[in-house]
Design a protein around this motif. Structure first.
Motif, PDB file in Angstrom:
ATOM      1  N   ASP A  96      53.910  13.650 -39.002  1.00 56.61           N
ATOM      2  CA  ASP A  96      54.590  13.049 -37.855  1.00 56.61           C
ATOM      3  C   ASP A  96      55.128  11.691 -38.268  1.00 56.61           C
ATOM      4  O   ASP A  96      54.662  11.089 -39.243  1.00 56.61           O
ATOM      5  N   VAL A  97      56.127  11.190 -37.537  1.00 60.49           N
ATOM      6  CA  VAL A  97      56.681   9.864 -37.789  1.00 60.49           C
ATOM      7  C   VAL A  97      56.600   9.033 -36.517  1.00 60.49           C
ATOM      8  O   VAL A  97      56.653   9.565 -35.405  1.00 60.49           O
ATOM      9  N   THR A  98      56.485   7.728 -36.679  1.00 60.25           N
ATOM     10  CA  THR A  98      56.413   6.822 -35.533  1.00 60.25           C
ATOM     11  C   THR A  98      57.590   5.854 -35.496  1.00 60.25           C
ATOM     12  O   THR A  98      57.613   4.933 -34.686  1.00 60.25           O
ATOM     13  N   VAL A  99      58.557   6.034 -36.395  1.00 59.65           N
ATOM     14  CA  VAL A  99      59.724   5.145 -36.469  1.00 59.65           C
ATOM     15  C   VAL A  99      60.989   5.982 -36.554  1.00 59.65           C
ATOM     16  O   VAL A  99      60.954   7.174 -36.831  1.00 59.65           O
ATOM     17  N   GLU A 100      62.112   5.338 -36.325  1.00 59.03           N
ATOM     18  CA  GLU A 100      63.414   5.989 -36.447  1.00 59.03           C
ATOM     19  C   GLU A 100      64.289   5.185 -37.409  1.00 59.03           C
ATOM     20  O   GLU A 100      64.007   4.018 -37.701  1.00 59.03           O
ATOM     21  N   GLY A 109      51.643  -5.322 -37.249  1.00 60.91           N
ATOM     22  CA  GLY A 109      51.771  -5.626 -38.658  1.00 60.91           C
ATOM     23  C   GLY A 109      50.657  -6.543 -39.131  1.00 60.91           C
ATOM     24  O   GLY A 109      50.021  -7.226 -38.333  1.00 60.91           O
ATOM     25  N   HIS A 110      50.412  -6.564 -40.414  1.00 59.24           N
ATOM     26  CA  HIS A 110      49.432  -7.465 -41.000  1.00 59.24           C
ATOM     27  C   HIS A 110      50.082  -8.824 -41.237  1.00 59.24           C
ATOM     28  O   HIS A 110      51.249  -9.031 -40.970  1.00 59.24           O
ATOM     29  N   ARG A 111      49.300  -9.755 -41.774  1.00 59.40           N
ATOM     30  CA  ARG A 111      49.867 -11.035 -42.144  1.00 59.40           C
ATOM     31  C   ARG A 111      50.996 -10.809 -43.157  1.00 59.40           C
ATOM     32  O   ARG A 111      51.050  -9.774 -43.795  1.00 59.40           O
ATOM     33  N   ALA A 112      51.842 -11.814 -43.320  1.00 57.22           N
ATOM     34  CA  ALA A 112      52.942 -11.690 -44.270  1.00 57.22           C
ATOM     35  C   ALA A 112      52.388 -11.311 -45.637  1.00 57.22           C
ATOM     36  O   ALA A 112      51.448 -11.918 -46.130  1.00 57.22           O
ATOM     37  N   GLY A 113      52.951 -10.290 -46.245  1.00 58.11           N
ATOM     38  CA  GLY A 113      52.478  -9.841 -47.543  1.00 58.11           C
ATOM     39  C   GLY A 113      52.590  -8.344 -47.685  1.00 58.11           C
ATOM     40  O   GLY A 113      53.527  -7.739 -47.161  1.00 58.11           O
ATOM     41  N   GLU A 151      52.511  -1.927 -40.572  1.00 56.65           N
ATOM     42  CA  GLU A 151      52.872  -1.212 -39.342  1.00 56.65           C
ATOM     43  C   GLU A 151      52.809   0.293 -39.571  1.00 56.65           C
ATOM     44  O   GLU A 151      53.237   0.797 -40.603  1.00 56.65           O
ATOM     45  N   TRP A 152      52.290   1.021 -38.597  1.00 57.90           N
ATOM     46  CA  TRP A 152      52.222   2.481 -38.697  1.00 57.90           C
ATOM     47  C   TRP A 152      53.628   3.065 -38.659  1.00 57.90           C
ATOM     48  O   TRP A 152      54.403   2.794 -37.754  1.00 57.90           O
ATOM     49  N   GLY A 179      46.826  13.681 -40.332  1.00 56.95           N
ATOM     50  CA  GLY A 179      46.812  12.779 -39.182  1.00 56.95           C
ATOM     51  C   GLY A 179      46.422  11.358 -39.492  1.00 56.95           C
ATOM     52  O   GLY A 179      46.432  10.504 -38.603  1.00 56.95           O
ATOM     53  N   THR A 180      46.085  11.051 -40.749  1.00 56.29           N
ATOM     54  CA  THR A 180      45.724   9.676 -41.120  1.00 56.29           C
ATOM     55  C   THR A 180      46.919   8.747 -40.923  1.00 56.29           C
ATOM     56  O   THR A 180      48.033   9.068 -41.341  1.00 56.29           O
ATOM     57  N   PRO A 181      46.734   7.576 -40.308  1.00 57.78           N
ATOM     58  CA  PRO A 181      47.856   6.648 -40.146  1.00 57.78           C
ATOM     59  C   PRO A 181      48.406   6.197 -41.494  1.00 57.78           C
ATOM     60  O   PRO A 181      47.662   5.818 -42.389  1.00 57.78           O
ATOM     61  N   VAL A 182      49.736   6.239 -41.621  1.00 60.36           N
ATOM     62  CA  VAL A 182      50.435   5.795 -42.831  1.00 60.36           C
ATOM     63  C   VAL A 182      51.145   4.494 -42.497  1.00 60.36           C
ATOM     64  O   VAL A 182      51.811   4.385 -41.454  1.00 60.36           O
ATOM     65  N   ARG A 183      51.001   3.497 -43.379  1.00 59.35           N
ATOM     66  CA  ARG A 183      51.506   2.156 -43.103  1.00 59.35           C
ATOM     67  C   ARG A 183      52.642   1.771 -44.049  1.00 59.35           C
ATOM     68  O   ARG A 183      52.640   2.162 -45.218  1.00 59.35           O
TER      69      ARG A 183
END
Length: 330
Positions: free
Chosen positions: A273-277, A193-197, A286-287, A232-236
């Motif tokens: 595609d997904v990387t979370v549930e 994850g990035h900094r808070a924000g 976060e991706w 295929g580009t990462p989605v955040r």
């Protein structure tokens, strides 16, 4: 004037790395889908090849910059000889992106005169200038040869990336046709994850269809903001929250929905595609998936939607919503 001759060139170790990029197989190892024992899938291959392509591209651009600098060094040597008024001008060329050089180089002067007697000191000085120019041109040619290797590696990696994108798209379409999600895929790196924000949902993009647009593609009006990006580009996740829905069918195709602490929800649709549930807590940046063109889509892009709650009809324009969180969409 400082010389660029001591500028580090692309070393043999770099070429070994490039050989590794080109030679390693296009199937991904150790990047399992879901839990232990899962298959690798095209999503992980696309992500790995994105990283390979990025690394090769950086080295290629650095090589081009070095070639231009070395050509400028050779050109300065030629200009020095030209100012000395010695020799004959011969045609020459340079790398793409270089400033137009002195037209050609001076030929190496003879150290002896035509009658066999020793040439004057000016001729011997010209010989030294010619040697300096020859060394500069030799360094430039070596850089150009390295760049040719880099260009070949770049073409190979990009071709493999396109193949992996096609495979990922095919897997995604099969999943949507079956109406079932394939489970989260791990992309070979920890969730970061990035900094808070807050962050934009994708890194590099081109803005396409906006909120409220009409047309035959939508039942009433467009309920989000589209970001045109390759498959295929990462989605955040744009902000911290909890994944409340993962769906694989219908107009949105493969989609992820995140609820944020203030109750607003963000939807990321037409994924490949997904990387979370469902139930997973995510951090800003976060991706959560990879872009695609599933569902009611006319081409690869991310459909990003903001809702002020779970109820239907609560969609708001994502652009000013993101602006209120410090993210400018351009």
């Amino acid at each position: 004037m400082g010389s660029t001759r001591r500028r580090p060139l692309l070393v043999p170790a770099l070429l070994c790395v490039l050989v590794f990029f080109v030679a390693r197989p296009s199937t991904a190892g150790g990047e399992a889908r879901g839990g232990p024992g899962g298959d690798s899938g095209a999503g992980a291959r696309v992500m790995r090849l994105y990283e390979d392509a990025s690394a090769v591209e950086r080295q290629y651009e650095e090589g081009r910059r070095q070639a231009v600098a070395l050509w400028a060094e050779a050109d300065r040597a030629a200009r020095t000889r030209a100012r000395a008024g010695q020799g004959r001008v011969a045609a020459g060329g340079g790398p793409a992106g270089a400033a137009r050089p002195t037209r050609g180089r001076r030929e190496v002067s003879r150290t002896e005169s035509g009658d066999g007697t020793e040439a004057p000191a000016s001729a011997r000085g010209d010989s030294g200038l010619a040697a300096e120019e020859a060394r500069a041109r030799s360094r430039w040619r070596a850089a150009e040869r390295r760049n040719a290797v880099l260009a070949g590696a770049r073409r190979t990696v990009l071709a493999r990336l396109e193949e992996a994108r096609s495979a990922l798209e095919a897997e995604a379409e099969a999943s949507v046709a079956a109406g079932s999600c394939r489970g989260a895929v791990r992309l070979g790196r920890p969730a970061a994850g990035h900094r808070a924000g807050w962050v934009a949902p994708v890194g590099t993009y081109r803005v396409s269809a906006g909120f409220g647009e009409g047309g035959g593609h939508w039942a009433h009006r467009h309920t989000g903001q589209d970001f045109a990006v390759p498959v295929g580009t990462p989605v955040r996740a744009v902000g911290a929250g909890r994944v409340v829905r993962v769906s694989c069918g219908g107009a949105f195709g493969i989609a992820v929905e995140v609820e944020h602490p203030d109750g607003d929800r963000t939807r990321y649709a037409h994924l490949a595609d997904v990387t979370v549930e469902r139930g997973r807590r995510v951090a800003a940046g976060e991706w959560i998936g990879q872009s695609g063109t599933t569902g009611n889509s006319t081409g690869p892009h991310l459909h990003f939607e903001v809702r002020t709650g779970a109820r239907p009809g609560s969609a708001v324009d994502p652009v000013p919503w993101l602006a209120r969180h410090g993210i400018a969409v351009r």
